[in-house]
Design an enzyme around this catalytic site. Structure first.
Site, PDB file in Angstrom:
ATOM      1  N   ASP A 149      47.938  45.511  41.807  1.00 24.82           N
ATOM      2  CA  ASP A 149      48.856  46.575  42.205  1.00 24.82           C
ATOM      3  C   ASP A 149      49.247  46.267  43.643  1.00 24.82           C
ATOM      4  OD1 ASP A 149      48.123  47.704  39.799  1.00 24.82           O
ATOM      5  OD2 ASP A 149      47.409  49.594  40.653  1.00 24.82           O
ATOM      6  N   HIS A 158      43.391  40.232  39.023  1.00 24.22           N
ATOM      7  CA  HIS A 158      43.322  39.765  37.635  1.00 24.22           C
ATOM      8  C   HIS A 158      44.089  38.455  37.489  1.00 24.22           C
ATOM      9  CE1 HIS A 158      41.810  43.724  35.943  1.00 24.22           C
ATOM     10  NE2 HIS A 158      42.156  44.053  37.183  1.00 24.22           N
ATOM     11  N   SER A 201      44.215  43.551  51.400  1.00 22.25           N
ATOM     12  CA  SER A 201      44.602  42.189  51.714  1.00 22.25           C
ATOM     13  C   SER A 201      45.847  41.773  50.941  1.00 22.25           C
ATOM     14  CB  SER A 201      43.447  41.232  51.459  1.00 22.25           C
ATOM     15  OG  SER A 201      43.654  40.044  52.182  1.00 22.25           O
TER      16      SER A 201
END
Length: 262
Positions: A86, A142, A227
């Site tokens: 996200d 992911h 990050s």
């Protein structure tokens, strides 16, 4: 003058020992009392969290939380590259003769970003996507493709902020910060997933156990505080989606474009 002062303060706070202290506090039970305030301050959607707030024992445990099953749909097309996180896309475009042009006003070379890896040659005229995770975001990373992990590399470095100020006013942050790089071979080529550490990040962690074969959307790693992830696509191997990437807010599993053989 103000910009110089902020830059100097950031340089001083970029030392790893300061991040370690911050990280140790976030991993302590004393940090538990700040979870609710942290979630409220950053507008985190606590209803998406895998567990109720009361069940998280430390701030770090909450920050690296998983989501409830089924909240992120992974695009199923075999040729799709999906967002690993996200995030807000703060940079995207063609790589020109090994140079990533104008990420918040600065250019980067693939050679420095990948720590002079022999694999640099694969991406000299490929495509890059920079994904910035704010404290609001879900912080697990992911896999953007299905395939085989062919190499992992850890590059020690600084912990400069990777927010808008850091990218604009600190020198070459993406290639000076700590990085964890995963190279994945998929059915039409190779993709580099570059995970970039940031200020107050104690570490970037791989999800255990490590796997050599992974399906698109599987958990790969996670950040302990905010990050950036940089995706690199090989020469002639990627076509971005028609509705654009730069400046878009995306969710993990969302289609970013199509992969094809070179």
């Amino acid at each position: 003058m103000i910009k110089w002062l902020l830059r100097s303060m950031t340089e001083l706070s970029s030392r790893k020992w300061i991040s370690r202290i911050t990280g140790k506090f976030a991993q302590s039970t004393a940090s538990r009392r700040f979870i609710s305030r942290f979630a409220s301050t950053y507008g985190i959607k606590i209803e998406e969290a895998e567990k109720p707030l009361s069940q998280y024992k430390t701030l770090n445990e909450f920050f690296t939380r998983r989501l409830k099953p089924g909240l992120r749909e992974v695009h199923e097309s075999e040729d799709s590259l999906v967002s690993p996180v996200d995030a807000l896309i703060t940079g995207a475009g063609a790589i020109n003769s090994g140079t990533i042009v104008n990420v918040k006003g600065q250019d980067y070379t693939i050679d420095e970003l990948l720590n002079r890896s022999p694999r640099t040659a694969n991406y000299m005229n490929g495509y890059y996507i920079v994904l910035y995770l704010s404290p609001t975001d879900y912080h697990r990373i992911h896999t953007p493709v299905s395939g085989r992990v062919v190499e992992r590399e850890h590059i020690a470095g600084r912990v400069y902020p990777v927010n808008d100020f850091g990218l604009r006013h600190m020198r070459r942050v993406l290639s000076r910060n700590e990085r964890l790089i995963t190279y994945m071979q998929h059915q039409t080529g190779e993709t580099a997933v570059v995970k970039v550490g940031a200020m107050n990040v104690s570490s970037i962690q791989y999800v255990q156990p490590l796997k050599s074969e992974m399906l698109k959307g599987e958990e790969l790693a996670y950040f302990e505080f905010g990050s950036t992830v940089v995706l690199l696509l090989e020469d002639g191997n990627f076509t971005p989606r028609a509705n654009g990437l730069l400046g878009k807010k995306v969710r993990m599993g969302e289609r970013l474009g199509s992969l094809q053989g070179s």
